[in-house]
Structures are given as structure tokens and as C-alpha cells.
Design a protein around this motif. Structure first.
Motif, PDB file in Angstrom:
ATOM      1  N   GLY A   9      18.811  34.265  11.286  1.00 35.73           N
ATOM      2  CA  GLY A   9      19.410  34.251  10.575  1.00 35.73           C
ATOM      3  C   GLY A   9      20.411  35.531  11.277  1.00 35.73           C
ATOM      4  N   GLY A  10      20.769  36.257  10.162  1.00 35.53           N
ATOM      5  CA  GLY A  10      22.285  36.283  10.469  1.00 35.53           C
ATOM      6  C   GLY A  10      22.862  37.068   9.700  1.00 35.53           C
ATOM      7  N   LEU A  11      24.418  37.137   9.603  1.00 33.83           N
ATOM      8  CA  LEU A  11      25.139  37.336   8.915  1.00 33.83           C
ATOM      9  C   LEU A  11      26.501  37.017   8.557  1.00 33.83           C
ATOM     10  CD1 LEU A  11      26.672  40.133   7.831  1.00 33.83           C
ATOM     11  CD2 LEU A  11      28.310  40.652   9.845  1.00 33.83           C
ATOM     12  N   VAL A  12      26.072  36.851   7.350  1.00 34.43           N
ATOM     13  CA  VAL A  12      27.163  36.067   6.861  1.00 34.43           C
ATOM     14  C   VAL A  12      28.234  36.595   5.555  1.00 34.43           C
ATOM     15  CG1 VAL A  12      25.430  35.045   5.129  1.00 34.43           C
ATOM     16  CG2 VAL A  12      27.649  33.327   5.793  1.00 34.43           C
ATOM     17  N   GLN A  13      29.440  35.965   4.873  1.00 37.07           N
ATOM     18  CA  GLN A  13      29.985  36.033   4.276  1.00 37.07           C
ATOM     19  C   GLN A  13      29.287  35.426   2.611  1.00 37.07           C
ATOM     20  OE1 GLN A  13      34.055  35.371   4.940  1.00 37.07           O
ATOM     21  NE2 GLN A  13      34.760  37.553   5.282  1.00 37.07           N
ATOM     22  N   ALA A  14      29.791  35.658   1.342  1.00 39.01           N
ATOM     23  CA  ALA A  14      29.126  35.607  -0.269  1.00 39.01           C
ATOM     24  C   ALA A  14      29.991  33.827   0.092  1.00 39.01           C
ATOM     25  CB  ALA A  14      29.824  35.781  -1.063  1.00 39.01           C
TER      26      ALA A  14
END
Length: 121
Positions: A9-14
Motif C-alpha cells: 500500500g501507499g500514496l499514489v496520484q490519480a
């Protein structure tokens, strides 16, 4: 007993992609149907992908069909969720789960601790 541990998991841009992994302990992984669920804040838990024991059949709801792909490697006791074309509404905690009974819908018996996926706009 099956213990499940998610990662990836993590942070990703659209518009971006992430691949989640779930590794199972024990010798019964190949006897379980596997699923990925998610729970977004204020929403009910949702099954987003499932796969049969041998990998021959999969299930996706319309909300992710064509964007998410579930796969498994029984030799590695691991199930994957490839997520492409991510949208902000895909933001949620994603859980891996194992089901001993036949079929991909219904109750699941074992659950991982979850991994956060955040999609920024």
C-alpha cells in the motif's frame, strides 16, 4: 489456521498504479479461495477481487472491473492485486482474506491486518 500479511500500500496520484501482495503462512493456502476487500471511511466493506484455489476463476465488481487484476502464486503462498488507473475513490484500507468453502462470495474465514491505499487527485 491461516495468517495473512498484506504489503504494497501507499500514496499514489490519480491514474497511477499499485500492486498489493498478501503472503499466507501455513500449508493450507492452496486450499483456500482468496479475496481482496476494501473499507473506505464511512462506507461498508466491499469485495473488490476474488480468485479460486487454482486461479482459474476470478470475480470483480463493476467498480474495479478492467482496472484491477487479482492473481496468485500457490508456490509462494501469495496473492496479488494489481491496481491500475487508480481513482481518488479507490482510497481505502485494503484487506486480504481467505475462504475455505467453495465459491468466491459469502463469508471469509481469515483476514489480514490491512494496508492503506491513498489516491490523491
Amino acid at each position: 489456521q491461516v495468517q495473512l500479511v498484506e504489503s504494497g500500500g501507499g500514496l499514489v496520484q490519480a491514474g497511477g498504479s499499485l500492486r498489493l501482495s498478501c503472503t499466507a503462512s501455513g500449508r493450507t493456502f492452496s486450499t483456500c479461495n482468496m479475496g481482496w476487500f476494501r473499507r473506505a471511511p464511512g462506507k461498508e466493506r466491499e469485495l473488490v477481487a476474488a480468485i479460486t484455489r487454482g486461479g482459474g476463476m476470478t470475480y470483480y465488481p463493476d467498480s474495479v472491473k478492467g482496472r484491477f487484476t487479482i492473481s496468485r502464486d500457490n508456490a509462494k503462498n501469495t496473492v496479488y492485486l494489481q491496481m491500475n488507473s487508480l481513482k481518488p475513490e479507490d482510497t481505502a484500507i485494503y484487506y486480504c482474506a481467505a475462504r475455505r468453502l467453495d465459491g468466491l462470495l459469502g463469508s471469509y474465514d481469515y483476514w489480514g491486518q490491512g494496508t492503506q491505499v491513498t489516491v490523491s487527485s
